[in-house]
Design an enzyme around this catalytic site. Sequence first.
Site, PDB file in Angstrom:
ATOM      1  N   ASP A 148      -6.335   0.806   0.911  1.00  0.00           N
ATOM      2  CA  ASP A 148      -6.396   1.141   2.333  1.00  0.00           C
ATOM      3  C   ASP A 148      -7.761   0.730   2.878  1.00  0.00           C
ATOM      4  OD1 ASP A 148      -8.146   3.012   1.350  1.00  0.00           O
ATOM      5  OD2 ASP A 148      -7.222   4.729   2.364  1.00  0.00           O
ATOM      6  N   LYS A 154       0.830  -1.202   0.000  1.00  0.00           N
ATOM      7  CA  LYS A 154       0.000   0.000   0.000  1.00  0.00           C
ATOM      8  C   LYS A 154       0.865   1.252   0.000  1.00  0.00           C
ATOM      9  CE  LYS A 154      -1.522   2.187   3.498  1.00  0.00           C
ATOM     10  NZ  LYS A 154      -2.156   2.627   4.770  1.00  0.00           N
TER      11      LYS A 154
END
Length: 346
Positions: free
Chosen positions: A235, A217
Amino acid sequence: MASPKTPRASARKTAAARTTSAKTAAARTAAAEKPAAEKSAGAAASKATAKKPTAHSAAKSAAKSAAKKPAAKKKAAASGTAVRARASQAARPESRLAMVRRARRINRELADVYPYAHPELDFRNPFELLVATVLSAQTTDLRVNQTTPALFAKYPTPEDMAAAVPEELEELIRPTGFFRAKAKSVIGLSKALRDDFGGEVPGRLEDLVTLPGVGRKTAFVVLGNAFGVPGITVDTHFMRLARRWKWTEQEDPVKIEAEIAEIFPKSDWTMLSHRVIFHGRRICHARKPACGACPITHLCPSYGEGETDPEKARKLLKYEMGGFPGQRLNPPPDYPGKPAAPLGAG
């Protein structure tokens, strides 16, 4: 000896006889008409009695009326059947092709809603973005943006941060939470950048994920926004909306990323991430989505999970959608909202 009858007496006798005869005829006529009148009156009474509804006949009539449904009721029943048919059709599994088309349409409509979508962390170079992204775990971008100005003023380069005293750095990043673990990560990645990459942030996924505290991420945030390399940032907001929109049923971020990557062209990945995250932060919240104020309800299979009343939903909107400041202290020039206030202001 009887006296002979006179003409006058004879005339009187004849008139009296005629009168008596007329009376007798009238009486006979009246007697004949009386039964007919009584019969007629009896027939009329019987007819009236027949027309007068009894309790039994009223119930029978009501039952017959109920049996014959009015046209309006038949129409309403048909309409209800149609509604149930549409609901049944909506409950059918969506084909893969239909889901992909709907997902891409959501992306296009979000582009119209958020033409200014951008990363909500303040940064001036790849190193600042990398550190800010690591610090953003388990906190808001706003809190990170309020914290990093003092941090980067004291440690502007990887070499400076690699040489930081942990306790001093911890104190600077304390507002972001989990400050000891985060201090260890940013000092560790700074040392790796200094020792392994010549003090520069690498522009490859396989290199970035070797740094302490950096996962896929974080790597995709840096690649997409500092190097222009497409990537999907999965996320908490992205995961929540991807499942609400039925793009995926996966729970693991890596698997979600892989499935979403098959739906959208690679060139869309970075901006798709921004738009979805923007929507998750502003409208489609985790606990109480503002369904009644959402511009893409016609494409959302989860409509109704949140507040559907338009007035109440508008009160749930955040940041510029609700007329409030955004998360960045220094937003892009085209950002329509107000800049956030520095730490401790107000």
